[in-house]
Enzyme design. Structure first.
Site, mmCIF file in Angstrom:
data_model
loop_
_atom_site.group_PDB
_atom_site.id
_atom_site.type_symbol
_atom_site.label_atom_id
_atom_site.label_comp_id
_atom_site.label_asym_id
_atom_site.label_seq_id
_atom_site.Cartn_x
_atom_site.Cartn_y
_atom_site.Cartn_z
ATOM 1 C CE1 TYR A 154 10.255 8.053 21.867
ATOM 2 C CE2 TYR A 154 9.671 8.614 19.600
ATOM 3 C CZ TYR A 154 10.094 7.692 20.541
ATOM 4 O OH TYR A 154 10.344 6.398 20.159
ATOM 5 C CB THR A 210 1.631 2.628 5.136
ATOM 6 O OG1 THR A 210 2.800 1.902 5.552
ATOM 7 C CG2 THR A 210 0.500 1.654 4.814
ATOM 8 C CE LYS A 234 -3.597 2.099 2.922
ATOM 9 N NZ LYS A 234 -4.261 2.019 4.236
ATOM 10 C CD GLU A 282 -0.201 0.441 10.034
ATOM 11 O OE1 GLU A 282 0.767 0.890 10.694
ATOM 12 O OE2 GLU A 282 -0.575 0.960 8.970
ATOM 13 C CE1 TYR A 291 3.106 -6.007 14.794
ATOM 14 C CE2 TYR A 291 4.398 -6.580 16.745
ATOM 15 C CZ TYR A 291 4.185 -6.662 15.379
ATOM 16 O OH TYR A 291 5.045 -7.400 14.597
ATOM 17 C CB SER A 292 1.612 -8.777 20.506
ATOM 18 O OG SER A 292 1.120 -8.201 21.691
ATOM 19 C CB ALA A 332 1.153 -6.314 3.939
ATOM 20 C CB THR A 357 5.882 -10.714 15.981
ATOM 21 O OG1 THR A 357 6.586 -10.312 17.154
ATOM 22 C CG2 THR A 357 4.395 -10.598 16.289
ATOM 23 C CG ASP A 358 9.599 -12.488 19.633
ATOM 24 O OD1 ASP A 358 9.064 -11.436 19.219
ATOM 25 O OD2 ASP A 358 10.699 -12.499 20.225
ATOM 26 C CD GLU A 359 6.726 -7.370 19.781
ATOM 27 O OE1 GLU A 359 5.799 -6.675 20.215
ATOM 28 O OE2 GLU A 359 7.710 -6.909 19.179
ATOM 29 C CE LYS A 410 2.302 -10.099 12.499
ATOM 30 N NZ LYS A 410 2.357 -9.920 11.011
HETATM 31 P P1 NAD Z 1 7.246 -2.340 8.141
HETATM 32 O O1 NAD Z 1 6.304 -1.522 8.965
HETATM 33 O O2 NAD Z 1 8.622 -1.859 7.883
HETATM 34 O O3 NAD Z 1 6.586 -2.630 6.718
HETATM 35 C C1 NAD Z 1 5.259 -2.989 6.555
HETATM 36 C C2 NAD Z 1 4.912 -2.894 5.082
HETATM 37 O O4 NAD Z 1 3.534 -3.256 4.920
HETATM 38 C C3 NAD Z 1 5.066 -1.482 4.501
HETATM 39 O O5 NAD Z 1 5.728 -1.540 3.262
HETATM 40 C C4 NAD Z 1 3.627 -1.000 4.342
HETATM 41 O O6 NAD Z 1 3.459 -0.082 3.279
HETATM 42 C C5 NAD Z 1 2.908 -2.315 4.068
HETATM 43 N N1 NAD Z 1 1.478 -2.239 4.423
HETATM 44 C C6 NAD Z 1 0.946 -1.788 5.593
HETATM 45 N N2 NAD Z 1 -0.404 -1.843 5.531
HETATM 46 C C7 NAD Z 1 -0.711 -2.360 4.308
HETATM 47 C C8 NAD Z 1 -1.946 -2.661 3.660
HETATM 48 N N3 NAD Z 1 -3.120 -2.418 4.259
HETATM 49 N N4 NAD Z 1 -1.913 -3.194 2.411
HETATM 50 C C9 NAD Z 1 -0.712 -3.427 1.803
HETATM 51 N N5 NAD Z 1 0.465 -3.134 2.351
HETATM 52 C C10 NAD Z 1 0.478 -2.610 3.603
HETATM 53 O O7 NAD Z 1 7.271 -3.775 8.851
HETATM 54 P P2 NAD Z 1 8.449 -4.815 9.043
HETATM 55 O O8 NAD Z 1 9.199 -4.463 10.257
HETATM 56 O O9 NAD Z 1 9.174 -4.980 7.760
HETATM 57 O O10 NAD Z 1 7.619 -6.127 9.360
HETATM 58 C C11 NAD Z 1 7.145 -6.968 8.311
HETATM 59 C C12 NAD Z 1 6.380 -8.135 8.906
HETATM 60 O O11 NAD Z 1 7.234 -8.869 9.793
HETATM 61 C C13 NAD Z 1 5.165 -7.710 9.743
HETATM 62 O O12 NAD Z 1 4.133 -8.635 9.501
HETATM 63 C C14 NAD Z 1 5.656 -7.812 11.182
HETATM 64 O O13 NAD Z 1 4.595 -8.091 12.052
HETATM 65 C C15 NAD Z 1 6.628 -8.963 11.072
HETATM 66 N N6 NAD Z 1 7.735 -8.946 12.049
HETATM 67 C C16 NAD Z 1 8.516 -7.831 12.205
HETATM 68 C C17 NAD Z 1 9.594 -7.856 13.106
HETATM 69 C C18 NAD Z 1 10.507 -6.671 13.272
HETATM 70 O O14 NAD Z 1 11.414 -6.712 14.116
HETATM 71 N N7 NAD Z 1 10.367 -5.601 12.500
HETATM 72 C C19 NAD Z 1 9.844 -9.020 13.842
HETATM 73 C C20 NAD Z 1 9.018 -10.140 13.660
HETATM 74 C C21 NAD Z 1 7.976 -10.096 12.745
HETATM 75 P P1 TYD Z 2 11.023 -1.507 19.365
HETATM 76 O O1 TYD Z 2 12.189 -1.339 18.439
HETATM 77 O O2 TYD Z 2 9.869 -0.585 19.274
HETATM 78 O O3 TYD Z 2 10.564 -3.045 19.215
HETATM 79 P P2 TYD Z 2 9.495 -3.900 20.108
HETATM 80 O O4 TYD Z 2 8.776 -3.006 21.028
HETATM 81 O O5 TYD Z 2 8.606 -4.466 19.058
HETATM 82 O O6 TYD Z 2 10.329 -4.921 20.813
HETATM 83 O O7 TYD Z 2 11.578 -1.421 20.856
HETATM 84 C C1 TYD Z 2 12.642 -2.253 21.306
HETATM 85 C C2 TYD Z 2 12.843 -1.960 22.784
HETATM 86 O O8 TYD Z 2 13.321 -0.613 22.925
HETATM 87 C C3 TYD Z 2 11.562 -2.053 23.597
HETATM 88 O O9 TYD Z 2 11.855 -2.587 24.878
HETATM 89 C C4 TYD Z 2 11.127 -0.593 23.746
HETATM 90 C C5 TYD Z 2 12.440 0.168 23.753
HETATM 91 N N1 TYD Z 2 12.382 1.544 23.167
HETATM 92 C C6 TYD Z 2 12.865 2.629 23.914
HETATM 93 O O10 TYD Z 2 13.350 2.474 25.046
HETATM 94 N N2 TYD Z 2 12.792 3.877 23.358
HETATM 95 C C7 TYD Z 2 12.267 4.092 22.111
HETATM 96 O O11 TYD Z 2 12.208 5.271 21.658
HETATM 97 C C8 TYD Z 2 11.797 2.967 21.353
HETATM 98 C C9 TYD Z 2 11.204 3.151 19.988
HETATM 99 C C10 TYD Z 2 11.881 1.702 21.924
#
Ligand code: NAD
Ligand code: TYD
Length: 351
Positions: A348, A40, A38, A88, A157-158, A86, A132-134, A161
């Site tokens: 913030y 976003t 999308k 949030e 979020y979790s 895809a 995710t592990d969350e 998921k």
């Molecule tokens: P991100 O937020 O960087 O990217 C998400 C992508 O999804 C973006 O390109 C966005 O445009 C697209 N998107 C959002 N809503 C959409 C919609 N309605 N239709 C089509 N596209 C849409 O996320 P990420 O960190 O790359 O995570 C990707 C996946 O991996 C997610 O499902 C997330 O839950 C999972 N995940 C992420 C982490 C992490 O550490 N980032 C860890 C474990 C699992």
């Molecule tokens: P984050 O990268 O948001 O991943 P998640 O919450 O999905 O694990 O955060 C990683 C850790 O860092 C989490 O314990 C929250 C903390 N954190 C801060 O202390 N300050 C920040 O500004 C952010 C974004 C995260």
């Protein structure tokens, strides 16, 4: 999977998705790779400039919650495989806008499953859900999440998921759809939107801005290099057992404050600042609501059954990641202008 397959990757313009798309486009010229996104705030086609003209790659702009559009896309292409990323993805935003997460992550996943059930290759294909592990909730000081750990999500979020994982499971059990799910720990690496801890703090150190550590900084995360996650996704997509779940982790736990000190040290060296300059930016702020204390993943199943293991030492991976951001300041400037400023203020200020 056989040759000449049509594979749909959703969310391929985001952080992890762009690494997965790049890997599949380069490693599997025999597949037609479709990237549905999308675009976003988190989706960015600048993440994919190196492969945008590849003959086996097609970008489709669209929303996974648009039922009619998704049904038409699947009817047209009859995808063999879906790798669904895809979503949030940021916990802090899920606290600000929970319903956006419900819509994209739960409804969007269900709409994709329904389209795959109707028009996808359900006899010989695969719907692979990236999670995710969350979903497992939080750990105390001991123990790790395994695939059989009960779900206990704590953030919107979790919870979204977890719900989407359950829909994937239900489509397998009820309709016989071939599915696989993986649950991964925190990723780090290039092209990550600077709302998550590591890229946000790199950006702030570079700009001499405060480093907002939530609470006392004692929360623990297990960090995995994004390329190792993309390689795990490749292995699971090709060798994973249908109906199974695989945990993916880095075996690399860091207390937030220790990680922040390491980042400050590396950035001081790279920016030729005096030792201990950047750590003066550390500012303890109000804790995140519902903040999970600790995540840690046991990836034994993936390692023993499918032969994957993490490849990168964390300090080297972090150093490479910082180098990428410092060498791509234009990318960072582009994504932190505009709407990012407003998000930063809401998230913030007054904290
Ligand atoms: P991100 O937020 O960087 O990217 C998400 C992508 O999804 C973006 O390109 C966005 O445009 C697209 N998107 C959002 N809503 C959409 C919609 N309605 N239709 C089509 N596209 C849409 O996320 P990420 O960190 O790359 O995570 C990707 C996946 O991996 C997610 O499902 C997330 O839950 C999972 N995940 C992420 C982490 C992490 O550490 N980032 C860890 C474990 C699992
Ligand atoms: P984050 O990268 O948001 O991943 P998640 O919450 O999905 O694990 O955060 C990683 C850790 O860092 C989490 O314990 C929250 C903390 N954190 C801060 O202390 N300050 C920040 O500004 C952010 C974004 C995260």
């Amino acid at each position: 999977m056989n040759n000449q397959k049509k594979i749909l990757i959703t969310g391929g313009a985001g952080f992890i998705g762009s690494h997965v798309v790049r890997r599949f486009v380069k490693e599997y010229p025999q597949y037609s790779i479709f990237n549905l996104d999308k675009l976003t705030y988190a989706g960015n086609l600048e993440n994919l400039t190196d492969i945008e003209n590849a003959p086996n790659y097609t970008f489709v702009k669209g929303d996974i919650t648009d039922e009619v559009f998704i049904a038409e896309l699947f009817e047209k292409h009859k995808f063999d495989g879906v790798i669904h990323l895809a979503a949030e993805s940021h916990v802090d935003r899920s606290i600000l806008f929970p319903l956006e997460f419900l819509k994209t992550n739960i409804l969007g996943t269900a709409i994709l499953l329904e389209a795959f059930k109707k028009f996808g290759n359900i006899s010989n294909g695969l719907f692979y859900h990236i999670s995710t592990d969350e979903v497992y909730g939080e750990l105390e000081n001991e123990g790790k999440f395994v695939e059989t750990t009960p779900y206990s999500p704590n953030s919107p979020y979790s919870a979204s998921k977890a719900s989407s994982d359950h829909f994937v499971r239900a489509y397998h059990r009820t309709f016989g759809i071939p599915v696989v799910v993986s649950n991964c720990s925190n990723n780090y690496g290039s092209h990550q939107f600077p709302e998550k801890l590591i890229p946000l703090f790199i950006n702030n150190i570079q700009n001499n801005l405060p480093l907002p550590v939530y609470g006392k900084g004692v929360n623990v995360r297990d960090w995995l290099w994004v390329e190792d996650h993309a390689r795990a996704i490749d292995v699971i997509f090709h060798k994973g057992k249908i109906g199974e779940t695989y945990n993916i982790g880095g075996n690399n736990e860091w207390k937030n404050i220790d990680l922040v000190h390491l980042m400050c040290k590396l950035m001081d060296e790279k920016l030729a600042r005096k030792p201990h300059s950047s750590e003066k930016l550390i500012t303890y702020v109000k804790d995140r609501a519902g903040h999970d204390f600790r995540y840690a993943i046991d990836s034994t199943k993936l390692m023993t059954e499918l032969g994957w293991k993490p490849s990168v030492n964390f300090e080297q991976g972090l150093s490479k990641t910082i180098d990428w951001y410092l060498n791509n300041l234009q990318w960072l400037n582009n994504v932190t202008s505009g709407a990012y400023k407003n998000y930063y203020k809401v998230q913030y200020s007054n904290r």
